[in-house]
Design a protein around this motif. Structure first.
Motif, mmCIF file in Angstrom:
data_model
loop_
_atom_site.group_PDB
_atom_site.id
_atom_site.type_symbol
_atom_site.label_atom_id
_atom_site.label_comp_id
_atom_site.label_asym_id
_atom_site.label_seq_id
_atom_site.Cartn_x
_atom_site.Cartn_y
_atom_site.Cartn_z
ATOM 1 N N THR A 1 0.829 -1.209 0.000
ATOM 2 C CA THR A 1 0.000 0.000 0.000
ATOM 3 C C THR A 1 0.863 1.259 0.000
ATOM 4 O OG1 THR A 1 0.024 0.149 2.384
ATOM 5 C CG2 THR A 1 -1.762 -1.152 1.376
ATOM 6 N N TYR A 2 0.219 2.382 -0.292
ATOM 7 C CA TYR A 2 0.980 3.624 -0.352
ATOM 8 C C TYR A 2 1.597 3.975 1.007
ATOM 9 C CZ TYR A 2 2.946 7.877 -1.760
ATOM 10 O OH TYR A 2 3.891 8.823 -2.019
ATOM 11 N N GLU A 3 0.923 3.619 2.095
ATOM 12 C CA GLU A 3 1.468 3.918 3.426
ATOM 13 C C GLU A 3 2.846 3.257 3.575
ATOM 14 O OE1 GLU A 3 -1.732 3.025 2.830
ATOM 15 O OE2 GLU A 3 -2.401 5.078 3.212
ATOM 16 N N ASP A 4 2.957 2.022 3.132
ATOM 17 C CA ASP A 4 4.250 1.331 3.223
ATOM 18 C C ASP A 4 5.272 1.906 2.245
ATOM 19 O OD1 ASP A 4 4.062 -0.474 5.312
ATOM 20 O OD2 ASP A 4 2.889 -1.891 4.103
ATOM 21 N N VAL A 5 4.813 2.243 1.043
ATOM 22 C CA VAL A 5 5.749 2.788 0.045
ATOM 23 C C VAL A 5 6.284 4.130 0.539
ATOM 24 C CG1 VAL A 5 5.959 3.696 -2.319
ATOM 25 C CG2 VAL A 5 4.751 1.539 -1.910
ATOM 26 N N ALA A 6 5.385 4.966 1.056
ATOM 27 C CA ALA A 6 5.800 6.302 1.500
ATOM 28 C C ALA A 6 6.767 6.226 2.674
ATOM 29 C CB ALA A 6 4.563 7.114 1.884
ATOM 30 N N GLY B 1 9.279 4.361 2.872
ATOM 31 C CA GLY B 1 10.657 4.179 2.397
ATOM 32 C C GLY B 1 11.077 2.730 2.188
ATOM 33 N N ALA B 2 12.338 2.600 1.680
ATOM 34 C CA ALA B 2 12.833 1.315 1.175
ATOM 35 C C ALA B 2 12.759 0.189 2.205
ATOM 36 C CB ALA B 2 14.263 1.482 0.678
ATOM 37 N N ASN B 3 13.163 0.470 3.455
ATOM 38 C CA ASN B 3 13.176 -0.617 4.443
ATOM 39 C C ASN B 3 11.782 -1.157 4.691
ATOM 40 O OD1 ASN B 3 15.881 -0.546 4.688
ATOM 41 N ND2 ASN B 3 15.880 0.854 6.453
ATOM 42 N N ASN B 4 10.849 -0.214 4.772
ATOM 43 C CA ASN B 4 9.464 -0.617 4.987
ATOM 44 C C ASN B 4 8.916 -1.431 3.815
ATOM 45 O OD1 ASN B 4 8.522 0.677 7.462
ATOM 46 N ND2 ASN B 4 6.568 0.499 6.343
ATOM 47 N N ILE B 5 9.257 -0.963 2.614
ATOM 48 C CA ILE B 5 8.774 -1.666 1.411
ATOM 49 C C ILE B 5 9.344 -3.084 1.404
ATOM 50 C CG2 ILE B 5 8.735 -1.664 -1.127
ATOM 51 C CD1 ILE B 5 9.203 1.425 -0.943
ATOM 52 N N LYS B 6 10.626 -3.177 1.762
ATOM 53 C CA LYS B 6 11.281 -4.492 1.766
ATOM 54 C C LYS B 6 10.576 -5.436 2.746
ATOM 55 C CE LYS B 6 15.766 -6.488 1.517
ATOM 56 N NZ LYS B 6 16.974 -6.731 2.163
ATOM 57 N N THR B 7 10.265 -4.926 3.923
ATOM 58 C CA THR B 7 9.566 -5.759 4.918
ATOM 59 C C THR B 7 8.202 -6.190 4.383
ATOM 60 O OG1 THR B 7 10.648 -4.439 6.597
ATOM 61 C CG2 THR B 7 8.854 -5.834 7.342
ATOM 62 N N ALA B 8 7.507 -5.234 3.750
ATOM 63 C CA ALA B 8 6.171 -5.559 3.214
ATOM 64 C C ALA B 8 6.288 -6.627 2.124
ATOM 65 C CB ALA B 8 5.514 -4.301 2.669
ATOM 66 N N LEU B 9 7.318 -6.510 1.278
ATOM 67 C CA LEU B 9 7.506 -7.503 0.200
ATOM 68 C C LEU B 9 7.810 -8.872 0.795
ATOM 69 C CD1 LEU B 9 9.593 -5.454 -2.434
ATOM 70 C CD2 LEU B 9 7.208 -6.190 -2.638
ATOM 71 N N GLU B 10 8.680 -8.889 1.808
ATOM 72 C CA GLU B 10 9.033 -10.182 2.422
ATOM 73 C C GLU B 10 7.803 -10.856 3.011
ATOM 74 O OE1 GLU B 10 13.667 -9.090 3.313
ATOM 75 O OE2 GLU B 10 12.225 -9.006 4.977
ATOM 76 N N SER B 11 6.963 -10.043 3.630
ATOM 77 C CA SER B 11 5.762 -10.606 4.233
ATOM 78 C C SER B 11 4.806 -11.127 3.144
ATOM 79 C CB SER B 11 5.153 -9.524 5.126
ATOM 80 O OG SER B 11 3.812 -9.728 5.279
ATOM 81 N N LEU B 12 4.615 -10.335 2.086
ATOM 82 C CA LEU B 12 3.723 -10.781 1.002
ATOM 83 C C LEU B 12 4.241 -12.044 0.318
ATOM 84 C CD1 LEU B 12 2.636 -7.545 -0.931
ATOM 85 C CD2 LEU B 12 1.198 -9.085 0.407
ATOM 86 N N HIS C 1 10.255 9.679 -6.531
ATOM 87 C CA HIS C 1 10.874 9.332 -5.251
ATOM 88 C C HIS C 1 10.419 7.927 -4.813
ATOM 89 C CE1 HIS C 1 12.423 9.727 -1.202
ATOM 90 N NE2 HIS C 1 11.236 9.345 -0.758
ATOM 91 N N ASP C 2 9.124 7.648 -4.988
ATOM 92 C CA ASP C 2 8.617 6.310 -4.635
ATOM 93 C C ASP C 2 9.335 5.237 -5.462
ATOM 94 O OD1 ASP C 2 6.775 7.587 -2.995
ATOM 95 O OD2 ASP C 2 5.149 7.476 -4.468
ATOM 96 N N LEU C 3 9.525 5.537 -6.748
ATOM 97 C CA LEU C 3 10.186 4.537 -7.614
ATOM 98 C C LEU C 3 11.605 4.238 -7.129
ATOM 99 C CD1 LEU C 3 9.130 5.645 -11.214
ATOM 100 C CD2 LEU C 3 8.495 3.522 -10.053
ATOM 101 N N VAL C 4 12.304 5.273 -6.708
ATOM 102 C CA VAL C 4 13.679 5.067 -6.227
ATOM 103 C C VAL C 4 13.664 4.194 -4.965
ATOM 104 C CG1 VAL C 4 15.714 6.229 -5.268
ATOM 105 C CG2 VAL C 4 14.532 7.208 -7.247
ATOM 106 N N GLU C 5 12.735 4.478 -4.064
ATOM 107 C CA GLU C 5 12.643 3.682 -2.825
ATOM 108 C C GLU C 5 12.263 2.234 -3.148
ATOM 109 O OE1 GLU C 5 13.396 4.824 0.386
ATOM 110 O OE2 GLU C 5 14.170 6.495 -0.789
#
Ligand code: ADP
Length: 421
Positions: free
Chosen positions: A172-177, A179-190, A205-209
């Motif tokens: 979700t956008y909340e996780d993307v916003a 930053g990278a560490n959060n996105i990584k955790t969300a991906l690992e969980s999914l 900026h989101d794409l870079v993260e």
């Protein structure tokens, strides 16, 4: 020999698009036209993009071609692989984004990847898993009427699920916003329950993260935007140094010409503008059919006008005139005559010393590139968003600018020619 990023693009201009982003991020990039049948010297490439034409092929053929491209890239032991498709997720009900992604995952022995078509700079964003084009849902953007890949649902999770083998999650956008560490955790969980993850994305900026969060995925899938953060990952891993002159092409001597076969409104404006100060000759399919015009007569005209050049050859015409020509000759026949003539003209012009070609039109560019038969294109600086300068390297190098339909502003031809000097 190792290449850091191996991309497989499902169409030609999409390949150029992602290659242009990679160069802008500091990676030396080459584009291959189809899968090479011979060894290619990639010693000076950090990234390679193989341009296929698989978007609307029957899915078995698309899979076969994509896997062949992957197998070819594997010789170069790529750090990551990237399946590039359109930022509007262009696909038919059968695919080919889903089936090709599945086949690539299986071949690489991987069980999870991302789906990231967003390209905010061109108005493509994803929110709550829905794809927007300039703030309008994909299925209301005009893409629902596309002749080959009508996109009737903007929900990427649903679209992917209907054409693939696995579950589709959402970051979700909340996780993307966050930053990278959060996105990584969300991906690992999914990845525990899903095979693919759609990611909400609203800005560069989101794409870079997102790119940073994907540093350890073997396969990435997306539009060209997902590529922008990848160079930094490779640099952080100590695999290469971002180059400030990754867009350096050869200095090429010889004449330049403009060839225009696009009839889009922007190309019409570009042709009109260029004609005011440069010798120009019209290509008429009717005159070609009547044999009033021929390659010989065009080359004679070129010889008489080259001193005053760069000259332009154009088939570009108004919608009204094109309709009249198509009514007389049939749509396919009319464009076939123009495209075949463009291909012969390019060959004849290169035989008399033309080395630089500015080409307008997606299909027209395809005909020109086929006629010149390059094994690869080196990608240079951006002339306009999505349109880089390119080089056919070799003993007698050539420079090409290949522009599809509505790209560039009114002075695009002049700008491309200046950058070729
Ligand atoms: P775009 O990127 O704008 O779609 P393309 O090159 O892909 O441009 O497509 C334009 C098509 O129109 C080509 O097939 C071209 O051969 C055809 N065409 C161009 N000029 C004429 C003309 N005067 N009469 C008929 N067909 C034409």
């Amino acid at each position: 020999m190792k290449v850091l990023l191996g991309c497989i693009a499902d169409d030609f201009t999409g390949a150029t698009d992602v290659a242009s982003f990679l160069v802008a991020s500091g990676m030396r990039t080459v584009q291959l036209i189809g899968i090479p049948t011979e060894q290619v010297d990639l010693s000076e490439a950090d990234a390679v993009v193989i341009a296929l034409k698989s978007r609307t092929l029957p899915k078995e053929e698309a899979i076969q071609q994509s896997i062949a491209a992957l197998e070819w890239l594997k010789q170069y032991d790529c750090e990551q692989y990237y399946f590039k498709y359109c930022s509007t997720f262009d696909s038919t009900e059968a695919g080919n984004i889903g089936p090709v992604t599945d086949a690539l995952l299986d071949n690489l022995d991987e069980d999870f990847t991302v789906l990231c078509p967003s390209l905010p700079v061109n108005g493509r964003t994803v929110y709550k898993g829905y794809l927007f084009v300039n703030n309008t849902l994909l299925n209301e953007s005009g893409m629902q009427n596309h002749p080959l890949t009508p996109m009737k649902d903007a929900n990427l999770q649903r679209v992917m699920k209907s054409q693939s083998q696995g579950e589709v999650g959402l970051v979700t956008y909340e996780d993307v916003a966050a930053g990278a560490n959060n996105i990584k955790t969300a991906l690992e969980s999914l990845s525990q329950t899903c095979r693919y993850a759609v990611l909400d994305t609203l800005s560069n900026h989101d794409l870079v993260e997102i790119g940073r969060a994907c540093a350890d995925l073997k396969l990435l899938t997306g539009g060209s935007g997902l590529s922008i953060g990848l160079a930094k990952n490779f640099q952080d891993k100590g695999l290469f140094k971002i180059s400030s002159n990754s867009d350096q092409l050869s200095q090429v001597q010889g004449d330049a010409v403009v060839l225009s076969g696009s009839c889009s409104l922007m190309t019409q404006a570009q042709v009109k503008n260029f004609k005011q100060s440069n010798p120009s000759k019209k290509i008429s399919p009717i005159s070609l059919l009547n044999k009033t015009d021929s390659i010989d007569s065009f080359i004679e005209w070129f010889a008489a006008n080259r001193e005053q050049g760069p000259v332009m050859f154009y088939a570009t015409d108004s919608a009204e005139n094109i309709k009249a020509i198509q009514d007389e000759l049939g749509v396919d026949r009319a464009s076939q005559i123009v495209e075949e003539f463009m291909a012969s003209l390019v060959t004849a012009l290169s035989n008399v010393g033309v080395t630089k070609f500015v080409v307008a039109g997606g299909e027209t560019s395809g005909s020109v590139v086929q006629a010149l038969q390059p094994q690869l294109l080196k990608i240079g600086a951006s002339i306009a968003p999505g349109v880089p300068l390119t080089e056919i390297p070799g003993e007698n190098p050539k420079l090409l600018a290949l522009k599809s339909g509505n790209f560039g502003d009114e002075t695009f031809f002049e700008k491309a020619l200046r950058m070729m000097q």
